[in-house]
Design an enzyme around this catalytic site. Sequence first.
Site, mmCIF file in Angstrom:
data_model
loop_
_atom_site.group_PDB
_atom_site.id
_atom_site.type_symbol
_atom_site.label_atom_id
_atom_site.label_comp_id
_atom_site.label_asym_id
_atom_site.label_seq_id
_atom_site.Cartn_x
_atom_site.Cartn_y
_atom_site.Cartn_z
ATOM 1 N N ARG A 225 0.850 -1.180 0.000
ATOM 2 C CA ARG A 225 0.000 0.000 0.000
ATOM 3 C C ARG A 225 0.887 1.233 0.000
ATOM 4 O O ARG A 225 1.972 1.220 0.580
ATOM 5 C CB ARG A 225 -0.863 0.056 1.278
ATOM 6 C CG ARG A 225 -2.126 -0.768 1.227
ATOM 7 C CD ARG A 225 -3.159 -0.164 0.271
ATOM 8 N NE ARG A 225 -4.399 -0.916 0.258
ATOM 9 C CZ ARG A 225 -4.672 -1.932 -0.564
ATOM 10 N NH1 ARG A 225 -3.776 -2.337 -1.444
ATOM 11 N NH2 ARG A 225 -5.841 -2.543 -0.530
ATOM 12 N N HIS B 73 -1.255 0.394 -9.561
ATOM 13 C CA HIS B 73 -2.011 -0.476 -8.627
ATOM 14 C C HIS B 73 -2.736 -1.597 -9.394
ATOM 15 O O HIS B 73 -3.964 -1.700 -9.343
ATOM 16 C CB HIS B 73 -3.000 0.359 -7.790
ATOM 17 C CG HIS B 73 -3.383 -0.312 -6.502
ATOM 18 N ND1 HIS B 73 -3.640 0.381 -5.339
ATOM 19 C CD2 HIS B 73 -3.550 -1.633 -6.192
ATOM 20 C CE1 HIS B 73 -3.966 -0.476 -4.379
ATOM 21 N NE2 HIS B 73 -3.919 -1.712 -4.874
ATOM 22 N N GLU C 53 -2.278 7.920 -3.854
ATOM 23 C CA GLU C 53 -2.616 7.545 -5.230
ATOM 24 C C GLU C 53 -4.083 7.877 -5.536
ATOM 25 O O GLU C 53 -4.909 7.851 -4.624
ATOM 26 C CB GLU C 53 -2.324 6.048 -5.471
ATOM 27 C CG GLU C 53 -3.177 5.111 -4.662
ATOM 28 C CD GLU C 53 -2.772 3.642 -4.837
ATOM 29 O OE1 GLU C 53 -1.582 3.310 -4.753
ATOM 30 O OE2 GLU C 53 -3.697 2.833 -5.032
#
Length: 328
Positions: free
Chosen positions: A240, A287, A269
């Site tokens: 993460r 991601h 993000e």
Amino acid sequence: MTKPSILVSRAIFPEIISKLEQHFRVEHNQDDATWTKQQLAEKLKGKVGAFTTGGERIDAETLAGNASLRICANMAVGYNNFDLDAMTSAGVLGTNAPDVLTETTADFGFALLMATARRVTESEHYLRAGKWNKWSYDMFAGSDVHGSTLGILGMGRIGQGIARRGAHGFGMNVIYHNRSRLSPELEAACKASYVSKEELLKTADHLVLVLPYTPASHHTIGAAELALMKPTANLINLARGGIVDDGALAAALRDKQIAAAGLDVFEGEPKVHPDLLTVPNVVLTPHIASATVPTRKAMANLAVGNLIGFLIHGKPLTPLNPEVLAKK
Ligand code: DGY
């Protein structure tokens, strides 16, 4: 009998909407509009359930005024978008999507590791820019993967998948650090040895981060940790954003304090720290570690299974705060 109302907060496979519509009145977001937190809270009004992805924050503020809400089913294994304490206090069950993405995500961990070590994207950009006019002995020379030391921080299901690939596929020496040590059987299956965090940082040739994001894991890797790593080491963040101090990492990459990094997740993000965009020795992906069609379908189906399981049959599949069930 009227069907219970649920919200699907992001665009998803149409077949998933159809499946949900068999049981629920569904308000969906197939246009994939970006909702503010206030808009999300507004949309949740009168809903008993929500299908969420990892990007929608569910906390006391979102829950205030939504007393009918009983479950938020995340289509993600990570659930740092949930304030579980606030959800439990409000009597809202949270569920996630573990297991179904483990192998796909571990595959991608290796893709990112290989691309980083062997400078795949950097060299492709060079070629596409028309700069390749002759072979040379050190052109895009990277680091070896086979036989090197693979360090894993966070040895859950995905970490173990990466360890197995490294040990059995690439003959890597696997070391790991985790809050708790694996059983001897699991260590043997992964051919992995437990070490302190400091030894992991100092020894790994490729350090892969796969730990969950919590307030305690915020900036687990910052300037001090990067300074402990080998100048030849590569860092891979699959976990993460926020686990790595991206500004400190960009500086370490620029100053060649470490060799390279591969990042699939970013603090804040989809914004990316601007300094990361200016250093060449980093592979950046948006991601996508779990992004294969079968796996994304499996994750969505697990979220559906949780909504139907809980709201129709009283039995969620993967509850995160089962204490809510005991209260009912
Ligand atoms: C997960 O499942 O947590 C992945 O990061 C996708 O959000």
